[in-house]
Design an enzyme around this catalytic site. Structure first.
Site, PDB file in Angstrom:
ATOM      1  N   ALA A 186       0.847  -1.190   0.000  1.00 29.74           N
ATOM      2  CA  ALA A 186       0.000   0.000   0.000  1.00 29.74           C
ATOM      3  C   ALA A 186       0.883   1.240   0.000  1.00 29.74           C
ATOM      4  O   ALA A 186       2.015   1.214   0.472  1.00 29.74           O
ATOM      5  CB  ALA A 186      -0.905  -0.005   1.225  1.00 29.74           C
ATOM      6  N   PHE A 223       1.568   3.055  -2.888  1.00 23.67           N
ATOM      7  CA  PHE A 223       1.866   3.421  -4.267  1.00 23.67           C
ATOM      8  C   PHE A 223       0.582   3.856  -4.974  1.00 23.67           C
ATOM      9  O   PHE A 223       0.486   4.971  -5.465  1.00 23.67           O
ATOM     10  CB  PHE A 223       2.507   2.244  -5.014  1.00 23.67           C
ATOM     11  CG  PHE A 223       2.920   2.607  -6.420  1.00 23.67           C
ATOM     12  CD1 PHE A 223       4.143   3.215  -6.653  1.00 23.67           C
ATOM     13  CD2 PHE A 223       2.083   2.353  -7.492  1.00 23.67           C
ATOM     14  CE1 PHE A 223       4.526   3.577  -7.948  1.00 23.67           C
ATOM     15  CE2 PHE A 223       2.442   2.697  -8.785  1.00 23.67           C
ATOM     16  CZ  PHE A 223       3.673   3.318  -9.011  1.00 23.67           C
ATOM     17  N   ASN A 228       8.864   9.621   3.807  1.00 18.95           N
ATOM     18  CA  ASN A 228       7.609  10.252   3.405  1.00 18.95           C
ATOM     19  C   ASN A 228       6.795  10.632   4.632  1.00 18.95           C
ATOM     20  O   ASN A 228       6.885  10.001   5.679  1.00 18.95           O
ATOM     21  CB  ASN A 228       6.803   9.327   2.482  1.00 18.95           C
ATOM     22  CG  ASN A 228       5.824   8.450   3.236  1.00 18.95           C
ATOM     23  OD1 ASN A 228       4.719   8.872   3.597  1.00 18.95           O
ATOM     24  ND2 ASN A 228       6.227   7.209   3.505  1.00 18.95           N
ATOM     25  N   ARG A 229       6.021  11.671   4.468  1.00 14.68           N
ATOM     26  CA  ARG A 229       5.055  12.085   5.490  1.00 14.68           C
ATOM     27  C   ARG A 229       3.756  12.498   4.807  1.00 14.68           C
ATOM     28  O   ARG A 229       3.206  13.571   5.031  1.00 14.68           O
ATOM     29  CB  ARG A 229       5.627  13.210   6.362  1.00 14.68           C
ATOM     30  CG  ARG A 229       6.196  14.415   5.620  1.00 14.68           C
ATOM     31  CD  ARG A 229       6.508  15.545   6.620  1.00 14.68           C
ATOM     32  NE  ARG A 229       7.069  16.730   5.971  1.00 14.68           N
ATOM     33  CZ  ARG A 229       8.366  17.016   5.911  1.00 14.68           C
ATOM     34  NH1 ARG A 229       9.256  16.198   6.450  1.00 14.68           N
ATOM     35  NH2 ARG A 229       8.780  18.123   5.310  1.00 14.68           N
ATOM     36  N   PHE A 252      -1.815   9.982   4.940  1.00 18.64           N
ATOM     37  CA  PHE A 252      -3.080   9.423   4.473  1.00 18.64           C
ATOM     38  C   PHE A 252      -3.814  10.363   3.515  1.00 18.64           C
ATOM     39  O   PHE A 252      -5.018  10.609   3.667  1.00 18.64           O
ATOM     40  CB  PHE A 252      -3.994   9.082   5.652  1.00 18.64           C
ATOM     41  CG  PHE A 252      -3.679   7.789   6.351  1.00 18.64           C
ATOM     42  CD1 PHE A 252      -2.650   6.969   5.929  1.00 18.64           C
ATOM     43  CD2 PHE A 252      -4.414   7.384   7.453  1.00 18.64           C
ATOM     44  CE1 PHE A 252      -2.355   5.773   6.579  1.00 18.64           C
ATOM     45  CE2 PHE A 252      -4.134   6.191   8.117  1.00 18.64           C
ATOM     46  CZ  PHE A 252      -3.099   5.385   7.673  1.00 18.64           C
ATOM     47  N   ASN A 297      -6.286  -1.595   1.767  1.00 18.35           N
ATOM     48  CA  ASN A 297      -5.776  -1.107   3.039  1.00 18.35           C
ATOM     49  C   ASN A 297      -6.623   0.088   3.479  1.00 18.35           C
ATOM     50  O   ASN A 297      -6.749   1.067   2.739  1.00 18.35           O
ATOM     51  CB  ASN A 297      -4.312  -0.700   2.850  1.00 18.35           C
ATOM     52  CG  ASN A 297      -3.615  -0.301   4.129  1.00 18.35           C
ATOM     53  OD1 ASN A 297      -4.060   0.593   4.826  1.00 18.35           O
ATOM     54  ND2 ASN A 297      -2.495  -0.934   4.419  1.00 18.35           N
ATOM     55  N   SER A 334      -0.449   1.680  11.818  1.00 20.42           N
ATOM     56  CA  SER A 334       0.986   1.833  12.050  1.00 20.42           C
ATOM     57  C   SER A 334       1.658   2.954  11.265  1.00 20.42           C
ATOM     58  O   SER A 334       2.875   3.099  11.333  1.00 20.42           O
ATOM     59  CB  SER A 334       1.690   0.513  11.719  1.00 20.42           C
ATOM     60  OG  SER A 334       1.340   0.056  10.421  1.00 20.42           O
ATOM     61  N   SER A 335       0.903   3.751  10.529  1.00 18.63           N
ATOM     62  CA  SER A 335       1.536   4.876   9.850  1.00 18.63           C
ATOM     63  C   SER A 335       2.026   5.882  10.882  1.00 18.63           C
ATOM     64  O   SER A 335       1.298   6.225  11.816  1.00 18.63           O
ATOM     65  CB  SER A 335       0.544   5.567   8.907  1.00 18.63           C
ATOM     66  OG  SER A 335       1.084   6.792   8.426  1.00 18.63           O
ATOM     67  N   ASN A 390       2.538   8.975  10.318  1.00 21.23           N
ATOM     68  CA  ASN A 390       2.210  10.323   9.857  1.00 21.23           C
ATOM     69  C   ASN A 390       0.802  10.785  10.201  1.00 21.23           C
ATOM     70  O   ASN A 390       0.373  11.851   9.781  1.00 21.23           O
ATOM     71  CB  ASN A 390       2.428  10.406   8.336  1.00 21.23           C
ATOM     72  CG  ASN A 390       3.851  10.055   7.946  1.00 21.23           C
ATOM     73  OD1 ASN A 390       4.801  10.522   8.565  1.00 21.23           O
ATOM     74  ND2 ASN A 390       4.002   9.213   6.936  1.00 21.23           N
ATOM     75  N   THR A 391       0.056   9.969  10.951  1.00 22.29           N
ATOM     76  CA  THR A 391      -1.261  10.358  11.450  1.00 22.29           C
ATOM     77  C   THR A 391      -1.206  10.369  12.969  1.00 22.29           C
ATOM     78  O   THR A 391      -0.993   9.311  13.588  1.00 22.29           O
ATOM     79  CB  THR A 391      -2.352   9.381  10.964  1.00 22.29           C
ATOM     80  OG1 THR A 391      -2.433   9.430   9.543  1.00 22.29           O
ATOM     81  CG2 THR A 391      -3.704   9.740  11.566  1.00 22.29           C
ATOM     82  N   LYS A 393      -1.631  -4.232   9.867  1.00 25.18           N
ATOM     83  CA  LYS A 393      -0.269  -3.810   9.515  1.00 25.18           C
ATOM     84  C   LYS A 393       0.336  -3.095  10.715  1.00 25.18           C
ATOM     85  O   LYS A 393      -0.223  -2.122  11.225  1.00 25.18           O
ATOM     86  CB  LYS A 393      -0.291  -2.881   8.303  1.00 25.18           C
ATOM     87  CG  LYS A 393       1.102  -2.521   7.779  1.00 25.18           C
ATOM     88  CD  LYS A 393       1.016  -1.818   6.426  1.00 25.18           C
ATOM     89  CE  LYS A 393       2.395  -1.572   5.834  1.00 25.18           C
ATOM     90  NZ  LYS A 393       2.326  -1.004   4.472  1.00 25.18           N
ATOM     91  N   ASN A 436       5.420  -1.531   8.599  1.00 26.48           N
ATOM     92  CA  ASN A 436       5.296  -0.202   8.008  1.00 26.48           C
ATOM     93  C   ASN A 436       6.661   0.498   8.043  1.00 26.48           C
ATOM     94  O   ASN A 436       7.674  -0.120   8.351  1.00 26.48           O
ATOM     95  CB  ASN A 436       4.255   0.611   8.786  1.00 26.48           C
ATOM     96  CG  ASN A 436       3.473   1.573   7.902  1.00 26.48           C
ATOM     97  OD1 ASN A 436       4.060   2.263   7.071  1.00 26.48           O
ATOM     98  ND2 ASN A 436       2.166   1.609   8.072  1.00 26.48           N
TER      99      ASN A 436
END
Length: 461
Positions: free
Chosen positions: A142, A144, A191-192, A195, A244, A277-278, A280-281, A320, A349
């Site tokens: 996920a 891309f 990357n940030r 979402f 996802n 697990s990102s 950036n949130t 994830k 992640n």
């Protein structure tokens, strides 16, 4: 691959597409513009240039034109020629701003301007997971294709599976630009994005159309085939499709967001992923705590199971997780996964840590998740720990730093049933996919394994 296609490509890609990208630098179509403070910060990467864009598009055009001559040979040979030709084109994307290059790559895949794999995968790479047949274990993670714009084109590249998203219930622009940074020397990316998503309605429309096309193709092939032909692939085409789902940044009820994603998108998915697990949130990774994760998974499983399903049943549900977890965190997640009979885990992640190998690069100071080669060791160690903690009972997808068949093989030996990549694909392009599959098959045969399943967890026994 005639002159007509070349003309279309050159006309649309070099004029209409590039002009819109130039305008988006000031007023992006899908994302918010950077604040004055963010705009004053110049990342240590080259900006896109007119020369770079024209050179990239022109070279792609020449490659396609050359393909018109090569197309006189059989499909398999021609397919191989096209994949090799991308080795000339892909390095030119480095001349573009990272996010511009990303958008161009997604657009090319969506329009069918990428090679289509006509060569069958080696039998040793085939496997069955969750009752679904994978022609090979190599997938695209996920991130891309966030909005399911290019599913058919990406599956056609020869991936065993493709995962789209993360998809949020309500459209959101994500974090201000710039928000993606290359660390070329280390084969890494920070990357940030945060979402950035067009939302579940837009994604559902695209996946619905793709699903309908797949059903139509199946009907046509059934009427013309012998009937005893084994059909591979999933709901979207010749490969397996994962969806996802995430939560909106401003949402106060995370579970409700994931439930909404399940209700809207699960009918189009061969498997579903809860992304908790990102980095950036804000607050998202707190959902990996034992109680929080258990409550969330229960609600999402209930939402999935209350829907009506045919003979194939509901799509498998995976979670994830991050690589930045303590031993206790991993034990808690494993306990929840086993207790609730979770269908799988994706490990892992991006990382908020900065391994020593990247610390000399000024770009490493940027905030965001690090992916690529420096993540391989960390994510593989977490993968191995989780395989042991779950006693090999739950299928694991190994993700993080895979850039070769040997890397994929190491993930499998550490406990992965399936393997995903992203950053290496961004750097290496389509030609990397058949290369990884060939190398993986060689690794398996070298060590005497007759299948992927025989090799899973070999280093943990």
């Amino acid at each position: 691959m005639s002159a007509r296609i070349v003309s279309r490509f050159m006309k649309e890609c070099l004029t209409k597409r590039m002009k819109s990208m130039a305008v988006s630098a000031a007023t992006p179509r899908n994302y918010s513009s950077s604040s004055a403070a963010a705009a004053s910060v110049k990342p240590n990467i080259p900006n896109s240039s007119k020369k770079g864009r024209l050179l990239t598009g022109g070279t792609i055009g020449l490659v396609i034109a050359g393909g018109a001559y090569a197309s006189t040979v059989d499909e398999a040979t021609f397919s191989g020629w096209l994949f090799n030709a991308t080795k000339v084109v892909n390095p030119l994307f480095a001349l573009l701003d990272p996010e511009v290059a990303h958008r161009l790559a997604v657009s090319a895949a969506a329009r069918g301007w990428v090679p289509r794999e006509k060569r069958p995968d080696q039998p040793i790479l085939g496997l069955e997971v969750w009752g679904r047949r994978f022609s090979n274990p190599i997938g695209l993670s996920a991130g891309f294709d966030k909005n399911a714009e290019a599913v058919e084109g990406l599956l056609g590249l020869g991936f065993g599976f493709v995962e789209v998203g993360s998809v949020t219930p309500i459209p959101q622009e994500g974090n201000p630009k710039p928000r993606i940074f290359r660390l070329r020397e280390q084969g890494a990316i920070i990357n940030r994005f945060g979402f950035n998503s067009e939302g579940i309605v837009a994604v559902a429309k695209r996946l619905g159309a793709q699903h309908g096309k797949r059903k139509l193709d199946e009907t046509s092939s059934t009427s013309t085939s012998s009937g005893d032909e084994v059909k591979h692939g999933g709901k979207a085409g010749p490969g397996i499709l994962g969806v996802n789902i995430g939560k909106n940044k401003t949402s106060e009820d995370a579970a409700a967001d994931y439930v909404q994603g399940v209700h809207t998108l699960s009918q189009y998915a061969d498997y579903l992923v809860i992304n908790v697990s990102s980095p950036n949130t804000p607050g998202l990774r707190q959902l990996q705590g034992r109680k929080q994760l258990k409550d969330l998974v229960k609600k999402v499983q209930a939402a999935r199971d209350e829907m009506q399903w045919g003979e194939e049943g509901p799509p498998p549900l995976l979670v994830k997780i991050a690589p930045d977890l303590s031993k206790q965190d991993l034990e808690d997640i494993a306990a929840v996964a086993l207790a609730l009979r979770l269908d799988g885990l994706i490990i892992s992640n991006t990382t908020i840590s900065r391994p020593e190998v990247v610390q000399s690069n000024p770009v490493s100071k940027e905030i965001g998740g690090l992916s690529g080669k420096p993540l391989f060791g960390l994510s593989t160690n977490i993968l191995k720990d989780m395989y042991i903690l779950t006693k090999g009972r739950i299928p694991l997808i190994g993700c993080g730093g895979v850039s070769s068949g040997e890397d994929a093989y190491k993930k499998i030996r550490a406990g992965a049933t399936l393997v995903q990549l992203y950053t290496a694909f961004a750097y290496g392009g389509p030609a990397l996919i058949p290369q990884i599959k060939a190398e993986l098959a060689e690794c398996l045969e070298r060590d005497g394994f007759k299948s992927i399943n025989e090799a899973v967890g070999a280093d943990c026994r």
